[in-house]
Design a protein around this motif. Structure first.
Motif, PDB file in Angstrom:
ATOM      1  N   GLN A 143       0.930  -1.338   0.389  1.00  9.72           N
ATOM      2  CA  GLN A 143       0.087  -0.113   0.066  1.00  9.72           C
ATOM      3  C   GLN A 143       0.811   1.162  -0.018  1.00  9.72           C
ATOM      4  O   GLN A 143       0.950   1.966   0.908  1.00  9.72           O
ATOM      5  N   PRO A 144       1.408   1.444  -1.023  1.00 10.03           N
ATOM      6  CA  PRO A 144       2.324   2.861  -1.131  1.00 10.03           C
ATOM      7  C   PRO A 144       1.586   3.876  -0.925  1.00 10.03           C
ATOM      8  O   PRO A 144       0.417   4.237  -1.201  1.00 10.03           O
ATOM      9  N   ARG A 145       2.109   5.149  -0.287  1.00  7.74           N
ATOM     10  CA  ARG A 145       1.434   5.953   0.024  1.00  7.74           C
ATOM     11  C   ARG A 145       1.660   7.439  -0.793  1.00  7.74           C
ATOM     12  O   ARG A 145       1.196   8.424  -0.388  1.00  7.74           O
ATOM     13  N   ASP A 146       2.528   7.225  -1.728  1.00  3.87           N
ATOM     14  CA  ASP A 146       2.914   8.343  -2.862  1.00  3.87           C
ATOM     15  C   ASP A 146       3.371   9.468  -2.050  1.00  3.87           C
ATOM     16  O   ASP A 146       2.973  10.874  -2.215  1.00  3.87           O
ATOM     17  N   LYS A 147       4.259   9.059  -0.947  1.00  2.00           N
ATOM     18  CA  LYS A 147       4.936  10.233  -0.392  1.00  2.00           C
ATOM     19  C   LYS A 147       6.350   9.825   0.265  1.00  2.00           C
ATOM     20  O   LYS A 147       6.513   8.654   0.793  1.00  2.00           O
ATOM     21  N   MET A 148       7.386  10.526  -0.135  1.00  2.00           N
ATOM     22  CA  MET A 148       8.534  10.034   0.094  1.00  2.00           C
ATOM     23  C   MET A 148       8.904  11.564   1.194  1.00  2.00           C
ATOM     24  O   MET A 148       9.435  12.542   0.732  1.00  2.00           O
ATOM     25  N   GLU A 149       9.298  11.316   2.359  1.00  2.00           N
ATOM     26  CA  GLU A 149       9.945  12.194   3.156  1.00  2.00           C
ATOM     27  C   GLU A 149      11.422  12.489   2.666  1.00  2.00           C
ATOM     28  O   GLU A 149      12.085  11.695   2.335  1.00  2.00           O
ATOM     29  N   SER A 150      11.544  13.872   3.001  1.00  2.00           N
ATOM     30  CA  SER A 150      13.014  14.211   2.547  1.00  2.00           C
ATOM     31  C   SER A 150      14.026  13.655   3.298  1.00  2.00           C
ATOM     32  O   SER A 150      15.148  13.527   3.038  1.00  2.00           O
ATOM     33  N   PHE A 151      13.891  12.953   4.513  1.00  3.38           N
ATOM     34  CA  PHE A 151      14.967  12.466   5.252  1.00  3.38           C
ATOM     35  C   PHE A 151      15.354  11.017   4.723  1.00  3.38           C
ATOM     36  O   PHE A 151      16.281  10.529   5.078  1.00  3.38           O
ATOM     37  N   PHE A 152      14.500  10.476   3.847  1.00  2.00           N
ATOM     38  CA  PHE A 152      14.719   9.316   2.964  1.00  2.00           C
ATOM     39  C   PHE A 152      16.302   9.645   2.202  1.00  2.00           C
ATOM     40  O   PHE A 152      17.268   8.893   2.363  1.00  2.00           O
TER      41      PHE A 152
END
Length: 191
Positions: A143-152
């Motif tokens: 279930q991808p959330r379509d969000k990548m936090e900048s800390f990644f």
């Protein structure tokens, strides 16, 4: 059992965010704190690794609850539905980097490689980049959330890069310290 709770109600949990602590303890031991700090760091690192390893995707949920009396062949950790997401956090790989640099034990690189492979398998999106997922227990549909936090990008991948680098002088722990956002700062000594 925890004080005041019946043994069947006793529950111990750990957030993924706590997985920065093995690295902090290892760094302290590297800089002269007692050896038992390193022993504790290694034990806690094992726990953080298992938070990933025992999930079907190989990625840690936000929070795990430890089974005080696991069934034979059962898992040591349980995950509540509201806690089974993964936000691509850096804390575990940060500690893997510190423990590898401080001990030279290749298992920490191996564990980091497993986590990177899991990120690639379950969070990478076809158009490029990575996405947080809602369910670390379902490898077929995380279930991808379509969000990548900048800390990644700024932390998780940076620590993985440093973990896999053969150049141990690259941002040496004797000359640099990392702030909480993984920015290397030179260690200044009084001159």
């Amino acid at each position: 059992a925890l004080p005041g709770l019946a043994s069947e109600q006793a529950c111990v949990s750990q957030d993924h965010l706590v997985c920065f602590l093995p690295g902090t303890l290892a760094l302290g031991a590297h800089h002269g704190l007692p050896a038992d700090h390193m022993e504790l760091a290694q034990s806690l690192m094992d726990t953080c690794y298992q938070m990933n390893r025992q999930m079907e995707t190989g990625l840690s949920p936000e929070i795990v609850h430890f089974s005080m009396h696991p069934q034979k062949g059962g898992k040591d950790v349980q995950v509540k539905p509201g806690d089974r997401h993964n936000l691509l956090r850096p804390e575990t790989v940060e500690s893997l980097f510190y423990l590898y640099r401080c001990t030279g034990d290749p298992k920490y690189r191996d564990w980091g490689w497993e986590i990177l492979r899991s990120f690639n398998a379950h969070t990478r999106v076809p158009s490029g980049g990575f996405s947080s997922i809602s369910n670390v227990q379902d490898p077929r549909n995380p279930q991808p959330r379509d969000k990548m936090e900048s800390f990644f990008l700024g932390e998780t991948l940076k620590y993985l890069y440093l973990l896999f680098s053969d150049d141990t002088d690259l941002l040496s722990l004797d000359t640099y310290v990392f702030n909480t956002e993984a920015h290397p700062l030179p260690i200044w000594t009084p001159g």
